[in-house]
Each structure stands twice: as C-alpha cells, then as structure tokens.
Write an enzyme that holds these catalytic residues in place. Structure first.
Site, short mmCIF file in Angstrom:
data_model
loop_
_atom_site.label_atom_id
_atom_site.label_comp_id
_atom_site.label_asym_id
_atom_site.label_seq_id
_atom_site.Cartn_x
_atom_site.Cartn_y
_atom_site.Cartn_z
N ILE A 14 0.90 -1.35 0.02
CA ILE A 14 -0.12 -0.01 -0.11
C ILE A 14 0.91 1.37 0.19
O ILE A 14 0.42 2.33 -0.64
CB ILE A 14 -0.94 0.03 1.08
N LYS A 89 -5.67 3.06 7.36
CA LYS A 89 -6.93 2.51 7.85
C LYS A 89 -6.61 0.85 8.09
O LYS A 89 -5.82 0.21 7.21
CB LYS A 89 -7.95 2.89 7.09
N ASP A 167 -11.04 -6.17 6.27
CA ASP A 167 -9.90 -5.28 5.89
C ASP A 167 -10.55 -4.20 4.70
O ASP A 167 -10.24 -3.13 4.68
CB ASP A 167 -8.86 -5.73 5.49
#
Length: 313
Positions: A14, A89, A167
């Site tokens: 990510i 997040k 997730d």
C-alpha cells in the site's frame, strides 16, 4: 510555508502503490525518510525502525503504514516525540488504543489523522449531499474481491486484529457512515471463518437505524474476475442512489453524476497538510466500531481452509 518533513513507516504494497506517489504529488509535504525492515524509497534516508528514524532525521510528521496490530506503540512513540501522525486504515487494532492515542495527541498538541481512504473517493461527498435531508428506507452494500490479488502472502490479515474480510469491508463502512443521514447499528450477522484462520473470509450483516432502515452488507474475499464494490440506497421519495467502483462512480435515478479516476490518497495527504497547518486532528472510529460490533454479535460459521496457493491441499 515550509514543507512538512515526513517519515513513512512500513514500505509495503500500500505504501508503494499509493502513499509514495501521492506524497510526491502533494504540495506542502516532503518525504525525507522511511523505516522498514526490508525496503526503502529512492532518494531518502532509510532506517530499520521508527526509533532509529526519529533519532537520525529531523521530522515533523510520521505516516504509519504497518499492520494495525503493531501500530499503537509506534504512534504513541511518534506523538510523544512531538510528531504529527497519519494512520493508515484501520487506525488500530482496538477502539481503546485509539482513545489512548487521541489523549496523547491532545496532550502534546500535535495532529492525529485516522485516514479512511474510501471517504476521499470522488463520489462520496456528492452522495452524502444528495442523501442529506432524505429518509433512506433500504440500502445494500456488496463488497466482494479476491484476497489473493490484493493481499498476496500477507498472513497478518488473518490473525486477530488483522480483520480478515473486514479489511476491505471497512472501506464500505467508512463510506456508509459518511453518506447515510442517520447513525445506524448492527442487529445481526454471520462471519465465515476458514478452519485454518483466525479472521473471517466472508460476512453477511444486517443493520438498522432509529427510523427502521433496512441495511444489509455482503462482504466476500473469494470473488473471481471483476471485483464488486457497490452501495445502493433507496429513499422514501422513490429516489435511488448507486455508488460503484469503490466510490469512483455515482448514479442517481439512472443518471451518471460522477465518474472519476482514483485520487483518494493524494486528497488524504492534502487534508493532512491542512490539518497540520490548522492545528487540528481528525479521528473518526465509527467504521471500526461497526466491525467490532460484528465480531461481538456475529455468528461464527466455519468454512473450508484458505491457502494462498489455490492448488494447496
């Protein structure tokens, strides 16, 4: 004004796919260091740990892209060192530890930003504005994707605190909590958990609100082919909203209102720069609270083992 000097912790998928290019494209912030056990970024100092990075480089802020299970200690270390903190997040593994970070941020007077990238999709705010003042009678979330495509070999997502299918599902909940006019709450659900894993691979949830909203969510990590990230809402006046592609496309009453490419993470960093400049924090835990409720109230259903290699026995 002088750019915010940022250190990034956790140079995984990510970070490489979203954070690094978005930081480079955002005015007012500059990547000056990374901390990771196995990777770095070209042109900036590289360290093995957050502690080494804080000691070795002058920083104003830290972005944490590590798995949530280890994030609290790192965030607290950075906050107590007087650094602004951006959290990928979900912002943490539990609600209580996030409360502790909010208290630490307030004590040190620095910014704490719990990001929900899907809220920064192009269609989220137009959807919220259209639904504002309307009564939503029915809504449906269908969020299905292929875990092997998006999280190859990432065992942490299957451990306690890793959330499993929540997730991605929490992205849908982050949009729903932003756009629906009334707060909603869980009434029941089922969590499908592989025999060899600790976290669910699929979930079916039911919610309502004080007006009797009928809201369902269907999360699944076994989707093949095209991926599905849809939210629909039907209002009491007959209006219908359809948000798709994870928030990139919005159709209202059959008319396309928004269609856009992904710019979520650049908008996240622009917002972070504003928060720091204005001496504000932004921490909303409502999406994570819904996930915690699902683990508390959802019925566990054991399903077949999951292996990263589809051909594994």
């Amino acid at each position: 004004m002088t750019s915010i000097r940022l250190g990034l912790v956790g140079v995984g998928k990510i970070a490489r796919d979203q954070h690094l290019p978005s930081i480079a494209a955002t005015a007012g912030i500059e990547l000056v260091a990374t901390a990771s056990r196995s990777a770095g970024a070209d042109g900036v100092a590289s360290y093995r740990s957050l502690g080494e990075m804080l000691a070795g480089t002058e920083l104003d802020a830290v972005a944490l892209c590590t798995p949530p299970q280890v994030r609290h200690g790192m965030a607290l270390e950075a906050l107590e060192a007087g650094k602004h903190v951006l959290l990928e997040k979900p912002p943490g593994a539990t609600l209580s530890e996030i409360d502790d970070l909010v208290a630490a941020s307030g004590k040190t007077g620095v910014t704490l930003f719990a990001t929900w990238h899907s809220r920064f999709s192009a269609a989220t705010e137009p959807a919220r504005r259209w639904l504002e003042g309307r009564t939503v009678e029915r809504a449906e979330i269908v969020w299905k994707e292929d875990v092997r495509r998006w999280h190859p070999g990432q065992d942490w997502i299957w451990e306690p605190g890793g959330l499993g299918v929540f997730d991605p599902g929490i992205n849908a909940l982050s949009i729903a909590t932003r756009i629906l006019p009334e707060p909603f709450f869980l009434t029941g659900g089922e969590l499908d958990t592989p025999e060899n894993r600790q976290a669910p691979i699929a979930a079916r949830l039911a919610f309502t609100d004080r007006n009797g909203l009928d809201l369902t969510a269907d999360f699944d990590w076994r989707q093949k082919g095209p991926q599905t990230w849809d939210i629909t809402a039907e209002t009491s006046d007959g209006g219908r909203l359809h948000l798709s592609e994870g928030g990139k496309r919005l159709v209202i009453d059959g008319e396309t209102v928004v269609t856009s490419e992904d710019a979520e993470y650049r908008d996240i960093y622009e917002h972070f720069v504003r928060l720091v400049r204005e001496h504000r924090s932004d921490v909303d835990v409502s999406p994570l609270r819904h996930v915690a409720d699902a683990f508390m109230l959802g019925r566990r259903c054991r399903t077949e083992p999951f292996h990263d290699d589809e051909n594994a026995a």
